[in-house]
Write an enzyme that holds these catalytic residues in place. Structure first.
Site, PDB file in Angstrom:
ATOM      1  CG  LEU A 199     -26.688   3.769 -25.048  1.00  0.00           C
ATOM      2  CD1 LEU A 199     -25.574   4.536 -26.423  1.00  0.00           C
ATOM      3  CD2 LEU A 199     -26.627   2.352 -25.309  1.00  0.00           C
ATOM      4  CG  ASP A 200     -29.226   6.020 -24.685  1.00  0.00           C
ATOM      5  OD1 ASP A 200     -29.032   6.636 -26.120  1.00  0.00           O
ATOM      6  OD2 ASP A 200     -30.057   4.945 -25.485  1.00  0.00           O
ATOM      7  CD  GLU A 201     -29.051   7.128 -18.511  1.00  0.00           C
ATOM      8  OE1 GLU A 201     -28.822   8.025 -17.286  1.00  0.00           O
ATOM      9  OE2 GLU A 201     -30.218   6.122 -18.262  1.00  0.00           O
ATOM     10  N   GLY A 235     -32.206   3.358 -25.960  1.00  0.00           N
ATOM     11  CA  GLY A 235     -32.633   2.200 -26.508  1.00  0.00           C
ATOM     12  C   GLY A 235     -32.972   2.233 -27.799  1.00  0.00           C
TER      13      GLY A 235
END
Lengths: 284, 284, 284, 284
Positions: free
Chosen positions: A227-229, A201
């Protein structure tokens, strides 16, 4: 073309004889393997391999290799990709206002550390246009608002098509791509300014400071709809202390971001990465 | 006693003249400062310092130093601690079934790398009793169940009092301490098998494997009422790859856990750590 | 000027009361110390310190600080330097053909990570003139041969005077400076492409490859009359393996050289480095 | 025996078809390859590989594998070794007075991180006999003087034969072995307390301190007739600063020595190391 190589990236259910089968395909057609890496993920029951061989002397014409390999691939239920080393990938670098990763990628490309053509820079800001001009690279300004996002993404996709882009690099592009976009153009590498999964995040450096961590990191990963994964390609860290302010963390983080992103892009361009599940194999 | 030193750890609101004021207290009483470290957290408006000086020649008797310093501390609104290097802290090591941190701490204590007396080992299992016997250390078996936890913690507290324990080290003690316990005995260092805040909670190595990270870490922290949220003392990391199974991560993690815990305990025993907010200053 | 600070770097024989004496000098003149770091080298019997305080409110005029401090310095037999944070040092970057450190220093200076003016680039080749032009920096080409070396060094010294250079950075300058030159201009930082003292001298990457090392490094140091023997400021390393060719070592080494040199230059520009004997104290 | 594997380590002149040829040998006899790593050193014109396959199902009886492979080896001019995973190597640990590596190896062996039998401890001192007794390991005291060295080495060789030792680990054994000894027993791993080739020879920590390095290291290597010049297996480093005394360097170095030696021994025991020239390939 004498030095050109072909690279096969293959993943398939693990079974007996795979190394022999694949090596024989190349050997019986007079190919000289110069790199061969294999990995078996026993938990997943998966065999993953990267084979690179010299095209000189190989007795299947380049354009027919894929069709000749297809029956073998079918017989082992393989996912596979075929690449040629003399095909220069075309990349688009997406940026916002920060220039450190952009400069780094351009300089590495110019020194031939990254074998690619930087065909296009896309930004939601005008700030880095001078950098693009300095190096004679096309720069397209596509400002994003909540209202125009869908429409602008359509324009971005069109540009990727028009410029025949193979890989998008988010080099500190501070906008989130829609699931829709990602599903239409899956070859995207992002640099995340933290040691994922910690501090996923926004504002990771501020949060790292507040948490009082003694080490910070950066993560390069493929972009997926979460997101971010996405699958992690490369990470690195640097030691910090109570003496480091948030500004120091940001400064030290920039050095990390540069090298971590560059290593990930280099591995991708050398066709060294296989994605399976949410994981990567990065062949050395 | 000639070599003995006194150490003041002071934190107070930042203002002009603090270094001079504190140094003068020692100098005017004929003390020879051998280490002086200061840190100002400008964001928090806080001054933190560690002063160590030789007791030989210091013209305030040891037992009066605290009362003589109190007025100065009051005038600068300081939190402070006073330690003497020849007071050997008494520690209790708490373990479950894993022995790598226990062995490591015992051997470092024996080689005088850790200046402390290991007065007691407490465990919820019997497995490591032979290690205690091997080194002639008291071992108390206190099995924990959901039902008996409160009562057993009371027994543990009693033991800490009885053995005059200054510091508890959770050396892979796989039980969670109650808030109540922590509030009654606050000097507890834990080793967490991940790079916090990533993978807080249980099974971090399995989750690191699933997430496909390229680096794993370990974190030593003071224990507070919020699990895995206490002030971080020390962290370190090691590179891993797709070739590492969960078992490999656990094995590599053990090496990290040992050195990270040992460094944190050493800093604590040398009175180098100041906690403020949820952060630590670890003076070099 | 309100934010400007003064920094004293002092080294002197260790004795009682030094911290108090120096802090009092600043405090009694109404100075607010914002950083104070001390180090005692007991083996050498030496006390070393760095004190930084705000000029705002300090009741000695800036131009008189040195003369007012001189008697104190005399009384403690100190070597000392006084710096003001708003005096921007002027640097000359010396290069040969490789551009990675040059680009890196320029970009860090532009992003204000390095607080200095790059007044001049000197090179024994013409290759990097375009880089200088790109960024609008003066570039002087001074080719060196065995025959003209003395005469060209005289010209270089003249340029350093003319451009009022405070610091020379050898950013992959592949010529050896004469003892004579170094004795006349001692403020020179060099980046050496190895983990000194290993692989001092030429072709370190080739020799690292031949020796089969598993880690390579880079070293930033002050230049003295003994080649590769000057005081080390900063070092870092990166892991390599049998898969890395000499070319890979060179590529990985470049990333090291950049960050190691940049960190050393930044520490120097922030007046954080004290040299004594052949060693440095780099205050954090 | 169902889980047992065979491992072939092969090095030979590079030519076409080697991967296929070796994989076919295993596949046509119904072997299931579980690890296959290859490396080509193009500069040396050498192909090096490690193949590990399950013995269960393999249709050549274990005792005949070597003789059946010999003709293939001949045809490719190979140096090769064949190992079976259920043959437990017997090791002798040689020590002087320092115990940190000895304890570390014993504990790792006991936790099954090192798959070997510690058959013997040899020392030129009596100091560590209690450790041997504590863990029930044979301890032989062989004091060395200039005068008795040849004779004592003869006794040592006899012991290695008598105890059927496969690998000698010099775990801080502070004596130099004669060329004669090394030529008669070549399987010896040493831990050197420096980042070789820096600080080869005696007292590396003192010399690292004097040189003012910012990083120290340790090196595990095979012992050859040239002291400190044998093939490097593993290295690692740790950051130090001006605050570290020689004693701190020694303490930090011990942590390095332990893990570097343990990693090297583990790689050796897993038959992952191929030596060629003065270099190693350590297969991941």
């Amino acid at each position: 073309m004498t030095d050109a190589t072909a690279t096969l990236l293959v993943s398939c259910p693990d079974r007996q004889g795979l190394v022999a089968k694949l090596a024989n395909f190349i050997y019986t057609h007079n190919g000289n393997i110069i790199h061969a890496d294999h990995h078996t993920d026993f938990a997943a029951g998966l065999f993953l391999t990267r084979l690179e061989w010299q095209l000189a002397g190989f007795d299947i014409p380049r354009l027919e290799i894929a069709s000749r390999f297809q029956p073998i691939a079918n017989s082992i239920e393989a996912n596979w990709q075929l690449h040629f080393s003399d095909t220069i990938p075309r990349i688009a670098i997406w940026v916002s206002r920060q220039d450190h990763c952009l400069f780094d990628l351009i300089l590495r490309q110019r020194s031939q550390e990254l074998r690619a053509e930087i065909a296009l820079i896309i930004s939601n800001h005008l700030s880095l246009q001078p950098v693009a001009e300095q190096f004679g690279i096309e720069y397209v300004h596509i400002p994003i608002t909540k209202e125009n996002k869908a429409e602008q993404e359509a324009k971005q996709l069109e540009l990727l098509n028009q410029y025949q882009i193979d890989l998008v690099i988010l080099a500190k592009y501070m906008q989130i791509l829609s699931s829709d976009f990602v599903s239409q153009f899956p070859n995207i590498i992002n640099i995340h300014h933290s040691f994922l999964p910690a501090f996923a995040g926004a504002n990771p450096y501020h949060r790292a400071y507040e948490r009082g961590v003694k080490i910070i990191g950066a993560t390069a990963h493929y972009v997926t709809e979460d997101l971010d994964e996405g699958p992690i390609i490369e990470q690195d860290v640097v030691r910090v202390s109570h003496r480091d302010t948030t500004e120091d963390l940001i400064r030290k983080g920039k050095d990390l971001e540069r090298v971590v992103l560059a290593r990930a892009v280099r591995s991708h361009l050398q066709n060294r990465i296989l994605v399976y599940g949410n994981r990567t194999v990065v062949f050395a």
